[in-house]
Motif scaffolding. Structure first.
Motif, mmCIF file in Angstrom:
data_model
loop_
_atom_site.group_PDB
_atom_site.id
_atom_site.type_symbol
_atom_site.label_atom_id
_atom_site.label_comp_id
_atom_site.label_asym_id
_atom_site.label_seq_id
_atom_site.Cartn_x
_atom_site.Cartn_y
_atom_site.Cartn_z
ATOM 1 N N GLY A 141 75.394 5.968 -38.382
ATOM 2 C CA GLY A 141 75.509 7.369 -37.991
ATOM 3 C C GLY A 141 74.363 8.242 -38.473
ATOM 4 O O GLY A 141 74.509 9.454 -38.589
ATOM 5 N N LEU A 142 73.203 7.638 -38.745
ATOM 6 C CA LEU A 142 72.071 8.395 -39.264
ATOM 7 C C LEU A 142 71.116 8.843 -38.168
ATOM 8 O O LEU A 142 70.062 9.387 -38.453
ATOM 9 N N GLY A 143 71.476 8.621 -36.925
ATOM 10 C CA GLY A 143 70.601 8.984 -35.819
ATOM 11 C C GLY A 143 69.653 7.853 -35.473
ATOM 12 O O GLY A 143 69.677 6.788 -36.086
ATOM 13 N N GLN A 144 68.801 8.099 -34.483
ATOM 14 C CA GLN A 144 67.861 7.071 -34.066
ATOM 15 C C GLN A 144 66.544 7.699 -33.654
ATOM 16 O O GLN A 144 66.483 8.836 -33.219
ATOM 17 N N LEU A 145 65.497 6.917 -33.816
ATOM 18 C CA LEU A 145 64.153 7.290 -33.395
ATOM 19 C C LEU A 145 63.957 6.764 -31.987
ATOM 20 O O LEU A 145 64.186 5.580 -31.728
ATOM 21 N N GLY A 146 63.543 7.629 -31.067
ATOM 22 C CA GLY A 146 63.380 7.222 -29.685
ATOM 23 C C GLY A 146 61.927 7.000 -29.288
ATOM 24 O O GLY A 146 60.993 7.437 -29.973
ATOM 25 N N PHE A 147 61.749 6.333 -28.161
ATOM 26 C CA PHE A 147 60.431 5.994 -27.644
ATOM 27 C C PHE A 147 59.535 7.219 -27.482
ATOM 28 O O PHE A 147 58.349 7.180 -27.799
ATOM 29 N N GLN A 148 60.084 8.313 -26.979
ATOM 30 C CA GLN A 148 59.262 9.495 -26.720
ATOM 31 C C GLN A 148 58.611 10.025 -28.008
ATOM 32 O O GLN A 148 57.535 10.609 -27.963
ATOM 33 N N THR A 149 59.246 9.781 -29.153
ATOM 34 C CA THR A 149 58.720 10.238 -30.434
ATOM 35 C C THR A 149 57.553 9.389 -30.911
ATOM 36 O O THR A 149 56.728 9.855 -31.694
ATOM 37 N N VAL A 150 57.463 8.139 -30.451
ATOM 38 C CA VAL A 150 56.405 7.235 -30.934
ATOM 39 C C VAL A 150 55.442 6.801 -29.834
ATOM 40 O O VAL A 150 54.558 5.984 -30.086
ATOM 41 N N ARG A 151 55.566 7.358 -28.660
ATOM 42 C CA ARG A 151 54.725 6.899 -27.545
ATOM 43 C C ARG A 151 53.240 7.130 -27.768
ATOM 44 O O ARG A 151 52.399 6.542 -27.111
ATOM 45 N N ASP A 152 52.878 7.963 -28.769
ATOM 46 C CA ASP A 152 51.478 8.221 -29.071
ATOM 47 C C ASP A 152 50.850 7.146 -29.963
ATOM 48 O O ASP A 152 49.631 7.116 -30.156
ATOM 49 N N LEU A 153 51.654 6.230 -30.495
ATOM 50 C CA LEU A 153 51.125 5.186 -31.371
ATOM 51 C C LEU A 153 50.329 4.154 -30.580
ATOM 52 O O LEU A 153 50.723 3.778 -29.465
ATOM 53 N N ASP A 154 49.226 3.706 -31.132
ATOM 54 C CA ASP A 154 48.430 2.647 -30.505
ATOM 55 C C ASP A 154 48.954 1.295 -30.979
ATOM 56 O O ASP A 154 48.958 1.011 -32.171
ATOM 57 N N ALA A 155 49.361 0.467 -30.041
ATOM 58 C CA ALA A 155 49.956 -0.834 -30.374
ATOM 59 C C ALA A 155 48.958 -1.728 -31.106
ATOM 60 O O ALA A 155 47.770 -1.756 -30.773
ATOM 61 N N GLY A 156 49.481 -2.475 -32.085
ATOM 62 C CA GLY A 156 48.660 -3.435 -32.824
ATOM 63 C C GLY A 156 48.239 -4.605 -31.953
ATOM 64 O O GLY A 156 47.182 -5.191 -32.146
ATOM 65 N N ASN A 157 49.067 -4.968 -30.975
ATOM 66 C CA ASN A 157 48.778 -6.029 -29.987
ATOM 67 C C ASN A 157 49.117 -5.489 -28.615
ATOM 68 O O ASN A 157 50.067 -4.722 -28.461
ATOM 69 N N GLU A 158 48.390 -5.928 -27.633
ATOM 70 C CA GLU A 158 48.748 -5.580 -26.259
ATOM 71 C C GLU A 158 50.011 -6.344 -25.885
ATOM 72 O O GLU A 158 50.174 -7.496 -26.234
ATOM 73 N N ALA A 159 50.919 -5.693 -25.167
ATOM 74 C CA ALA A 159 52.125 -6.368 -24.708
ATOM 75 C C ALA A 159 51.739 -7.273 -23.587
ATOM 76 O O ALA A 159 52.046 -8.324 -23.382
#
Length: 159
Positions: A141-159
């Motif tokens: 019940g502590l909430g969740q971090l969503g994609f829109q909040t982290v979409r600015d991160l540069d991935a360490g590996n390409e998917a």
């Protein structure tokens, strides 16, 4: 399919960190593709990028941990999403402990479960890992971090 990419790019998936231990190596990565897929019996599926270090380690394990990130866990999302385990030990940069079955648990993320691997599915550039929960953390019940909040991160590996 630019229209499809645009549509799903606006969704706000929960962001998770998957961690594994194959007895020789620890690994973990930020995961955006995941879903509960059965209520009774309880089942959960996570998809791991085949280009990811965690995928190479996870192929040989029978259990892994899924951490549900909160908004306060953005630094963990950045660590596990932008640093590649091929080059760096992410666990040297965060607090963790051995959890059930020796699976590493992130101390700053009390919302987690350990799942037994029931099956693996090739779904393209990701592999789906079907899990049966075998242990659950006490933080809920502590909430969740969503994609829109982290979409600015540069991935360490390409998917």
């Amino acid at each position: 399919m630019a229209d499809f990419d645009d549509l799903v790019g606006r969704l706000d998936y929960p962001m998770l960190v998957v961690t594994v231990n194959d007895g020789r190596r620890l690994a973990g990565c930020l995961v955006g593709f995941a879903s509960q897929c059965s209520i009774d019996p309880p089942r959960y599926m996570v998809w791991l990028s085949k280009n990811n270090h965690t995928y190479t380690v996870a192929r040989g394990v029978d259990r892994l941990a899924v951490h549900v990130l909160t908004p306060e866990n953005r630094p963990l999302a950045a660590l596990f999403g932008t640093v590649t385990g091929f080059d760096e030990d992410k666990f040297a940069r965060c607090a963790w402990r051995d959890g059930p079955y020796g699976v590493p648990l992130l101390l700053d993320c009390p919302q987690w479960f350990v799942g037994e691997v029931l099956a693996r599915y090739d779904t393209g550039d990701h592999e789906g890992v079907l899990l049966a929960p075998v242990a659950v953390g006490e933080g809920t019940g502590l909430g969740q971090l969503g994609f829109q909040t982290v979409r600015d991160l540069d991935a360490g590996n390409e998917a």
